[in-house]
Design an enzyme around this catalytic site. Structure first.
Site, PDB file in Angstrom:
ATOM      1  N   PHE A 251       3.848  -7.932  -9.132  1.00 31.57           N
ATOM      2  CA  PHE A 251       5.001  -8.708  -8.657  1.00 31.57           C
ATOM      3  C   PHE A 251       5.585  -9.477  -9.841  1.00 31.57           C
ATOM      4  O   PHE A 251       4.859  -9.805 -10.786  1.00 31.57           O
ATOM      5  CB  PHE A 251       4.575  -9.687  -7.545  1.00 31.57           C
ATOM      6  CG  PHE A 251       4.622  -9.075  -6.177  1.00 31.57           C
ATOM      7  CD1 PHE A 251       3.731  -8.069  -5.820  1.00 31.57           C
ATOM      8  CD2 PHE A 251       5.571  -9.465  -5.232  1.00 31.57           C
ATOM      9  CE1 PHE A 251       3.772  -7.479  -4.557  1.00 31.57           C
ATOM     10  CE2 PHE A 251       5.635  -8.885  -3.978  1.00 31.57           C
ATOM     11  CZ  PHE A 251       4.736  -7.890  -3.637  1.00 31.57           C
TER      12      PHE A 251
ATOM     13  N   LYS B  45       0.827  -1.215   0.000  1.00 32.26           N
ATOM     14  CA  LYS B  45       0.000   0.000   0.000  1.00 32.26           C
ATOM     15  C   LYS B  45       0.863   1.268   0.000  1.00 32.26           C
ATOM     16  O   LYS B  45       0.640   2.167  -0.792  1.00 32.26           O
ATOM     17  CB  LYS B  45      -0.867  -0.007   1.259  1.00 32.26           C
ATOM     18  CG  LYS B  45      -2.271   0.356   1.032  1.00 32.26           C
ATOM     19  CD  LYS B  45      -3.140   0.093   2.238  1.00 32.26           C
ATOM     20  CE  LYS B  45      -2.463  -0.297   3.429  1.00 32.26           C
ATOM     21  NZ  LYS B  45      -2.306  -0.416   4.617  1.00 32.26           N
TER      22      LYS B  45
ATOM     23  N   LYS C  74       8.487  -6.410  10.408  1.00 34.86           N
ATOM     24  CA  LYS C  74       7.593  -5.946   9.359  1.00 34.86           C
ATOM     25  C   LYS C  74       8.304  -5.198   8.230  1.00 34.86           C
ATOM     26  O   LYS C  74       7.890  -5.221   7.094  1.00 34.86           O
ATOM     27  CB  LYS C  74       6.510  -5.052   9.965  1.00 34.86           C
ATOM     28  CG  LYS C  74       5.452  -4.706   8.946  1.00 34.86           C
ATOM     29  CD  LYS C  74       4.697  -3.473   9.330  1.00 34.86           C
ATOM     30  CE  LYS C  74       4.028  -2.872   8.124  1.00 34.86           C
ATOM     31  NZ  LYS C  74       4.812  -1.861   7.447  1.00 34.86           N
TER      32      LYS C  74
ATOM     33  N   TRP D 239       7.039  -0.288  -8.027  1.00 34.00           N
ATOM     34  CA  TRP D 239       8.118  -0.870  -7.225  1.00 34.00           C
ATOM     35  C   TRP D 239       9.330  -1.144  -8.124  1.00 34.00           C
ATOM     36  O   TRP D 239      10.448  -0.812  -7.787  1.00 34.00           O
ATOM     37  CB  TRP D 239       7.626  -2.182  -6.577  1.00 34.00           C
ATOM     38  CG  TRP D 239       8.639  -2.865  -5.714  1.00 34.00           C
ATOM     39  CD1 TRP D 239       8.926  -2.583  -4.414  1.00 34.00           C
ATOM     40  CD2 TRP D 239       9.488  -3.952  -6.089  1.00 34.00           C
ATOM     41  NE1 TRP D 239       9.905  -3.422  -3.957  1.00 34.00           N
ATOM     42  CE2 TRP D 239      10.280  -4.273  -4.972  1.00 34.00           C
ATOM     43  CE3 TRP D 239       9.675  -4.689  -7.265  1.00 34.00           C
ATOM     44  CZ2 TRP D 239      11.227  -5.293  -4.973  1.00 34.00           C
ATOM     45  CZ3 TRP D 239      10.616  -5.699  -7.280  1.00 34.00           C
ATOM     46  CH2 TRP D 239      11.382  -5.985  -6.135  1.00 34.00           C
TER      47      TRP D 239
ATOM     48  N   ARG E 275       1.999   7.933   7.036  1.00 34.68           N
ATOM     49  CA  ARG E 275       2.287   7.763   8.469  1.00 34.68           C
ATOM     50  C   ARG E 275       3.789   7.624   8.693  1.00 34.68           C
ATOM     51  O   ARG E 275       4.512   7.231   7.780  1.00 34.68           O
ATOM     52  CB  ARG E 275       1.610   6.491   8.985  1.00 34.68           C
ATOM     53  CG  ARG E 275       0.114   6.622   9.083  1.00 34.68           C
ATOM     54  CD  ARG E 275      -0.515   5.297   9.365  1.00 34.68           C
ATOM     55  NE  ARG E 275      -0.282   4.381   8.268  1.00 34.68           N
ATOM     56  CZ  ARG E 275      -0.338   3.070   8.362  1.00 34.68           C
ATOM     57  NH1 ARG E 275      -0.599   2.502   9.510  1.00 34.68           N
ATOM     58  NH2 ARG E 275      -0.133   2.308   7.309  1.00 34.68           N
TER      59      ARG E 275
ATOM     60  N   PHE F 100      -3.728  -0.989   7.381  1.00 37.30           N
ATOM     61  CA  PHE F 100      -4.380  -2.288   7.148  1.00 37.30           C
ATOM     62  C   PHE F 100      -5.315  -2.229   5.928  1.00 37.30           C
ATOM     63  O   PHE F 100      -5.051  -1.479   5.000  1.00 37.30           O
ATOM     64  CB  PHE F 100      -5.126  -2.764   8.394  1.00 37.30           C
ATOM     65  CG  PHE F 100      -4.214  -3.067   9.577  1.00 37.30           C
ATOM     66  CD1 PHE F 100      -2.909  -3.501   9.404  1.00 37.30           C
ATOM     67  CD2 PHE F 100      -4.675  -2.912  10.871  1.00 37.30           C
ATOM     68  CE1 PHE F 100      -2.088  -3.776  10.487  1.00 37.30           C
ATOM     69  CE2 PHE F 100      -3.852  -3.190  11.968  1.00 37.30           C
ATOM     70  CZ  PHE F 100      -2.567  -3.618  11.766  1.00 37.30           C
TER      71      PHE F 100
ATOM     72  N   THR G  70       3.955   1.536  -0.903  1.00 37.88           N
ATOM     73  CA  THR G  70       4.688   1.565  -2.168  1.00 37.88           C
ATOM     74  C   THR G  70       3.822   2.167  -3.271  1.00 37.88           C
ATOM     75  O   THR G  70       4.270   3.036  -4.025  1.00 37.88           O
ATOM     76  CB  THR G  70       5.132   0.121  -2.537  1.00 37.88           C
ATOM     77  OG1 THR G  70       5.855  -0.416  -1.424  1.00 37.88           O
ATOM     78  CG2 THR G  70       5.977   0.077  -3.776  1.00 37.88           C
TER      79      THR G  70
ATOM     80  N   ALA H  40      -3.656   0.876  13.622  1.00 33.17           N
ATOM     81  CA  ALA H  40      -4.935   0.831  12.890  1.00 33.17           C
ATOM     82  C   ALA H  40      -5.939  -0.115  13.561  1.00 33.17           C
ATOM     83  O   ALA H  40      -7.008  -0.352  13.025  1.00 33.17           O
ATOM     84  CB  ALA H  40      -4.701   0.418  11.445  1.00 33.17           C
TER      85      ALA H  40
HETATM   86  P1  ADP Z   1       2.040  -2.053   3.105  1.00 34.24           P
HETATM   87  O1  ADP Z   1       1.976  -0.565   3.063  1.00 34.24           O
HETATM   88  O2  ADP Z   1       0.852  -2.709   2.462  1.00 34.24           O
HETATM   89  O3  ADP Z   1       2.369  -2.616   4.453  1.00 34.24           O
HETATM   90  P2  ADP Z   1       4.591  -1.718   1.800  1.00 34.24           P
HETATM   91  O4  ADP Z   1       4.361  -0.799   0.679  1.00 34.24           O
HETATM   92  O5  ADP Z   1       5.197  -1.174   3.048  1.00 34.24           O
HETATM   93  O6  ADP Z   1       3.267  -2.502   2.171  1.00 34.24           O
HETATM   94  O7  ADP Z   1       5.466  -2.917   1.258  1.00 34.24           O
HETATM   95  C1  ADP Z   1       5.852  -3.997   2.070  1.00 34.24           C
HETATM   96  C2  ADP Z   1       7.103  -4.642   1.492  1.00 34.24           C
HETATM   97  O8  ADP Z   1       6.790  -5.263   0.243  1.00 34.24           O
HETATM   98  C3  ADP Z   1       8.233  -3.652   1.228  1.00 34.24           C
HETATM   99  O9  ADP Z   1       9.441  -4.212   1.696  1.00 34.24           O
HETATM  100  C4  ADP Z   1       8.268  -3.513  -0.283  1.00 34.24           C
HETATM  101  O10 ADP Z   1       9.584  -3.317  -0.768  1.00 34.24           O
HETATM  102  C5  ADP Z   1       7.714  -4.853  -0.767  1.00 34.24           C
HETATM  103  N1  ADP Z   1       6.983  -4.690  -2.035  1.00 34.24           N
HETATM  104  C6  ADP Z   1       5.960  -3.837  -2.289  1.00 34.24           C
HETATM  105  N2  ADP Z   1       5.551  -3.949  -3.555  1.00 34.24           N
HETATM  106  C7  ADP Z   1       6.335  -4.898  -4.148  1.00 34.24           C
HETATM  107  C8  ADP Z   1       6.403  -5.451  -5.463  1.00 34.24           C
HETATM  108  N3  ADP Z   1       5.566  -5.064  -6.415  1.00 34.24           N
HETATM  109  N4  ADP Z   1       7.325  -6.402  -5.693  1.00 34.24           N
HETATM  110  C9  ADP Z   1       8.165  -6.807  -4.708  1.00 34.24           C
HETATM  111  N5  ADP Z   1       8.150  -6.320  -3.451  1.00 34.24           N
HETATM  112  C10 ADP Z   1       7.253  -5.376  -3.163  1.00 34.24           C
END
Ligand code: ADP
Length: 557
Positions: free
Chosen positions: A381, A71, A105, A409, A94, A301, A73, A273
């Site tokens: 992904f 999210k 996490k 990403w 945040r 979340f 990202t 959350a």
């Molecule tokens: P959330 O906000 O849903 O908790 P984040 O954006 O913080 O998720 O991402 C969680 C983890 O997943 C990070 O380490 C990020 O680098 C990885 N991530 C996010 N999108 C991708 C993607 N498309 N491919 C690989 N890893 C990803």
């Protein structure tokens, strides 16, 4: 692909004064925290809030799974992509808690080529907001215990103190402690405990306050204990709201940073959350709204928790409703909702994707209930197959919702251009007609809980424990019975059972207990066990962390 920190460290940052210029802010308007971080001064905030308001885009997601949704990202990548297509855009996020950073996490600064920087600072001490909140919280504990020690004029029952100490770490040893041991000169012995800082009501208060006066009023309303006659005791009764507000005078100011692509980003406040509302501060979102034509913000979340709370708790204080909701989904996570084990997620599985889509469909329907236009972002992904992407797009179109692949990403803003164009087009074509799912003023706590359970979660009934029922009667006496409800529920399921994936129906949600958060202005409804002091895993992320001789961070993801 490089790691998040490798990408971050290879990026040349612009001085924060240069980023501020994009928002028409001068060096005078900033309080600098080094070269790349700044807080916005109050005089500038007053001026900014006179400027016209831009459009608000809320990013939320399906129910999280261990597969990860991304999210933050997508929020960052969408902000960068909107700027790339020429829309003046600001991001509001945040700030991360150090406890989970050291644990498992990962940070809350995005990933890959969609990150806010300097990520190591933001993930560690940043501008000291967490420390200020910790100190304000613990100052209140010290002042309360001192009141008990110095004669207890207010008649506080030491067995009914509900205010806990906090620390911004995952430390299970501190969940239950005894304080005041060692005889009369060492205070009044009583049971106490520590929560993690982001679970402190002071964090929620700071995030919902519109200015220092409002902060003081909310602090003063916090209930810390009950008397021997079961009457609530507030911070106002202890007469310490002024001191607490003073400790928080800088923490309340929004922090400005930048993305890899130099998009301005306010990263400020980070309440849980579950026990709280899970959104960044009102002041940061409001400042972003008056600085940019578009603001992209995120709620914690899934759309059933952070999304619902953004709309039902944050919106009334913000005074602005979203113009559009982006729901982030990943094919991996949807396959998990369709019953696939984490180890098998890389294999193509169209059947599981179809089954797991029920989770996304429910969140789409829920956000539409609020009268808001919805766009689905598929966070791409590497393991996603063409057939899976085509199927997911078809499934979304059958629900009459626009859908775009977001490859931010891997590709940065370039990978979010389609999403950005669709978001802008949808905002221009479909006007948001926000409607609340209940009457905020007239519905009581039970009616609000029932509406959330039935309309948002898809459940059929609400059960209350004996304790919860007794509390409802007391709340009426105190005049708290029409306050907003903040649901504390597992993030993994639409129900209160983390094992029920997809879109369960015909389930009963049990409210175990209520927790009044009168300063924040809501009543927390606890379903199941909610962890307010997390523990560390067997192999904490801290084991990979180090720092080199020049002071550069190593191993922060
Ligand atoms: P959330 O906000 O849903 O908790 P984040 O954006 O913080 O998720 O991402 C969680 C983890 O997943 C990070 O380490 C990020 O680098 C990885 N991530 C996010 N999108 C991708 C993607 N498309 N491919 C690989 N890893 C990803």
């Amino acid at each position: 692909m490089k790691t998040d920190i490798e990408i971050s460290q290879a990026t040349e940052l612009a001085p924060i004064t240069q980023i501020a210029e994009k928002l028409n802010l001068t060096a005078e308007d900033l309080e600098l925290y080094g070269k790349y971080k700044a807080k916005i001064d109050f005089s500038a905030l007053d001026r900014i809030h006179q400027q016209p308001e831009g459009k608000l885009i809320l990013v939320t997601s399906i129910n999280p799974t261990p597969a990860g949704e991304g999210k933050s990202t997508v929020t960052i990548g969408l902000g960068d992509a909107l700027n790339k297509i020429g829309k003046n855009t600001v991001i509001a996020l945040r700030e991360p808690s150090l406890g989970p950073v050291m644990g498992i996490k990962g940070g809350a600064t995005g990933g890959g080529y969609a990150q806010v920087l300097p990520m190591e600072d933001i993930n560690l001490h940043f501008t000291g907001d967490m420390h200020a909140i910790t100190t304000a919280n613990n100052a209140l504990s010290a002042l309360l215990d001192n009141h008990l020690h110095q004669g207890n004029e207010l008649g506080i029952d030491p067995r009914r103190v509900i205010w806990k100490r906090v620390v911004d770490l995952n430390d299970r040893e501190l969940r239950h402690i005894t304080v005041g041991l060692g005889g009369p000169i060492n205070g009044v012995p009583r049971e106490d405990g520590f929560d993690i800082t982001v679970a402190s009501e002071i964090m929620a208060v700071l995030c919902l306050s519109t200015d220092i006066q409002d902060l003081k009023k909310r602090l003063s309303n916090i209930v810390v204990a009950y008397t021997y006659d079961r009457e609530p005791i507030t911070v106002g009764d202890l007469k310490v709201e002024g001191a607490l507000a003073l400790i928080l005078k800088d923490a309340i100011k929004p922090n400005l940073v930048q993305t890899i692509y130099q998009t301005p980003a306010f990263v400020h406040g980070g309440p849980f959350a579950n026990i709280a509302h899970g959104c960044n501060s009102i002041l940061a979102t409001n400042t972003a709204l008056h600085c940019g034509d578009y603001t992209v913000t995120e709620a914690g979340f899934g759309a059933d928790l952070g999304g619902e709370k953004f709309l039902d708790i944050k919106v009334p204080s913000l005074g602005k409703t979203p113009d559009l909701v982006v729901i982030v989904a990943t094919i991996r996570a949807l396959k998990m909702h369709g019953g696939v084990a984490k180890s098998d997620l890389s294999a193509e599985n169209l059947e599981a994707l179809k089954t797991g889509f029920s989770n996304l469909a429910k969140h789409i329907a829920n956000m539409k209930k609020y009268g808001l236009p919805v766009v689905v972002a598929i966070n791409e992904f590497i393991s996603d197959t063409d057939k899976e992407i085509t199927l997911l797009k078809e499934l979304c179109e059958a629900e009459d919702v626009k859908v775009e692949l977001a490859s931010v990403w891997e590709k940065g803003p370039e990978g979010g251009v389609d999403l950005a164009n669709t978001v802008v087009q949808t905002i221009e074509e479909s006007e948001a007609k926000f409607t609340s799912i209940f009457s905020r003023e007239h519905d009581d706590i039970e009616e609000k809980v029932e509406t959330i359970v039935k309309e948002i979660y898809g459940g059929s009934e609400v059960n209350y424990s004996k304790k919860a029922k007794q509390q409802l009667a007391t709340f009426k006496k105190y005049g708290w019975d029409r306050l907003p409800v903040c649901m504390a529920k597992t993030q993994y399921s639409l129900s209160d059972d983390p094992a029920k994936l997809g879109a369960p129906s015909d389930f009963t949600v049990t409210i175990r207990e209520f927790v009044p958060k009168i300063g924040a202005g809501f009543i927390v409804a606890l379903t199941g066990d909610v962890m307010t002091m997390p523990g560390l895993p067997k192999k904490p992320a801290a084991l990979n962390m180090d720092v080199d001789a020049e002071g550069n961070a190593i191993g922060l993801f």
